[in-house]
Scaffold this active site. Structure first.
Site, PDB file in Angstrom:
ATOM      1  N   LEU A  76       0.859  -1.173   0.000  1.00 12.95           N
ATOM      2  CA  LEU A  76       0.000   0.000   0.000  1.00 12.95           C
ATOM      3  C   LEU A  76       0.899   1.228   0.000  1.00 12.95           C
ATOM      4  O   LEU A  76       1.964   1.223   0.632  1.00 12.95           O
ATOM      5  CB  LEU A  76      -0.903   0.035   1.236  1.00 12.95           C
ATOM      6  CG  LEU A  76      -1.996  -1.031   1.362  1.00 12.95           C
ATOM      7  CD1 LEU A  76      -2.723  -0.870   2.691  1.00 12.95           C
ATOM      8  CD2 LEU A  76      -2.982  -0.948   0.207  1.00 12.95           C
ATOM      9  N   ASP A  77       0.483   2.286  -0.698  1.00 13.46           N
ATOM     10  CA  ASP A  77       1.223   3.536  -0.644  1.00 13.46           C
ATOM     11  C   ASP A  77       1.363   3.993   0.809  1.00 13.46           C
ATOM     12  O   ASP A  77       0.500   3.716   1.644  1.00 13.46           O
ATOM     13  CB  ASP A  77       0.486   4.628  -1.419  1.00 13.46           C
ATOM     14  CG  ASP A  77       0.409   4.342  -2.904  1.00 13.46           C
ATOM     15  OD1 ASP A  77       1.177   3.497  -3.398  1.00 13.46           O
ATOM     16  OD2 ASP A  77      -0.437   4.967  -3.579  1.00 13.46           O
ATOM     17  N   MET A  78       2.426   4.720   1.078  1.00 11.98           N
ATOM     18  CA  MET A  78       2.661   5.212   2.431  1.00 11.98           C
ATOM     19  C   MET A  78       1.441   5.949   2.989  1.00 11.98           C
ATOM     20  O   MET A  78       1.057   5.757   4.156  1.00 11.98           O
ATOM     21  CB  MET A  78       3.869   6.151   2.451  1.00 11.98           C
ATOM     22  CG  MET A  78       4.196   6.704   3.820  1.00 11.98           C
ATOM     23  SD  MET A  78       5.563   7.894   3.805  1.00 11.98           S
ATOM     24  CE  MET A  78       4.737   9.322   3.073  1.00 11.98           C
ATOM     25  N   ARG A 106      -5.413   6.651  -7.492  1.00 15.91           N
ATOM     26  CA  ARG A 106      -5.140   8.078  -7.387  1.00 15.91           C
ATOM     27  C   ARG A 106      -5.131   8.732  -8.772  1.00 15.91           C
ATOM     28  O   ARG A 106      -5.709   9.809  -8.974  1.00 15.91           O
ATOM     29  CB  ARG A 106      -3.814   8.286  -6.651  1.00 15.91           C
ATOM     30  CG  ARG A 106      -3.841   7.721  -5.241  1.00 15.91           C
ATOM     31  CD  ARG A 106      -2.469   7.536  -4.627  1.00 15.91           C
ATOM     32  NE  ARG A 106      -1.853   8.808  -4.244  1.00 15.91           N
ATOM     33  CZ  ARG A 106      -0.716   8.885  -3.559  1.00 15.91           C
ATOM     34  NH1 ARG A 106      -0.075   7.769  -3.199  1.00 15.91           N
ATOM     35  NH2 ARG A 106      -0.212  10.065  -3.243  1.00 15.91           N
TER      36      ARG A 106
END
Length: 232
Positions: free
Chosen positions: A63-65, A164
């Site tokens: 997962l993205d930060m 996103r």
């Protein structure tokens, strides 16, 4: 983009949703890297924290930060191989909740736009119809007003930053997105409003279907809608 003032919360150190001899399912907080960054000050990560208690744990997907929510770690190599294969063959199902800028006029839709790394501006990604890899996202509007919408996002592919960039591509960037949001959307929240809410996969040892959910840490305007999210 450089990571500025990286100081993820240390409480809870990590949050276990499910645990057995083969796998862990965790609820990753926003602001914590999945794996260590290159710089020494970015060493703190979900992987490092978990491996201090479960030395054999390995990251299967990321997962993205800035994204919170469900993530799976394998506890042995055979489980890692099987879970990785399931993700590769799209035998898993994930859904996310997001708050996005503006009012979505339709109730649901799909975004089928190929993505590629925007190399001069990495780690940003971009739509590229000639060189990009296929990327498909289904979305469903859960609530909206004139300023923002609450959506459920179901990625069919798993490209970097897919949700996103896809929401940006239709004019509805995710609120609080430091990479892609314009100023008004960026100021709409103090963190990326994207959460991996549900995950379905077969157990790597028994092949039993498993389903996991974790509460959404943000809400849309009213508690009634927040309750609807978690009951969705």
């Amino acid at each position: 983009m450089a990571i500025l003032n990286y100081a993820p919360s240390r409480y809870p150190y990590f949050d276990i949703v499910y645990q057995d001899e083969s796998m862990l399912v965790l609820n990753k907080p926003s602001g914590l890297l999945t794996v260590p960054g290159k710089a020494p000050e970015h060493k703190d990560s979900l992987q490092l924290r978990v491996q201090r208690s479960f030395p054999t744990a390995t990251i299967v997907h990321r997962l993205d930060m800035a994204t919170s929510g469900l993530i799976v770690l394998a506890l042995d190599m055979d489980s890692h191989r099987k879970i990785s294969k399931a993700f590769e063959l799209r035998q898993t199902a994930k859904s996310y909740i997001a708050r996005v800028f503006g009012k979505l006029s339709e109730e649901q839709g799909s975004i089928d736009l190929p993505l590629i790394c925007d190399w001069p501006n990495r780690p940003k990604q971009m739509v590229d119809h000639e060189r990009g890899k296929k990327a498909l996202t289904h979305w469903k509007r859960l609530a909206c007003d004139n300023d923002e919408s609450l959506v459920e996002l179901t990625p069919i592919t798993g490209r970097s930053h897919q949700l996103r960039v896809h929401m940006l591509s239709i004019g509805h960037p995710i609120l609080g997105d430091r990479l892609y949001a314009h100023e008004q959307a960026l100021q709409g929240a103090n963190r990326l409003q994207l959460h991996a809410k549900s995950l379905k996969l077969n157990h790597p040892l028994t092949d039993e279907p498993m389903a996991f959910e974790c509460p959404v840490p943000f809400s849309f305007k009213s508690q009634s809608v927040a309750t609807d999210i978690d009951n969705n």
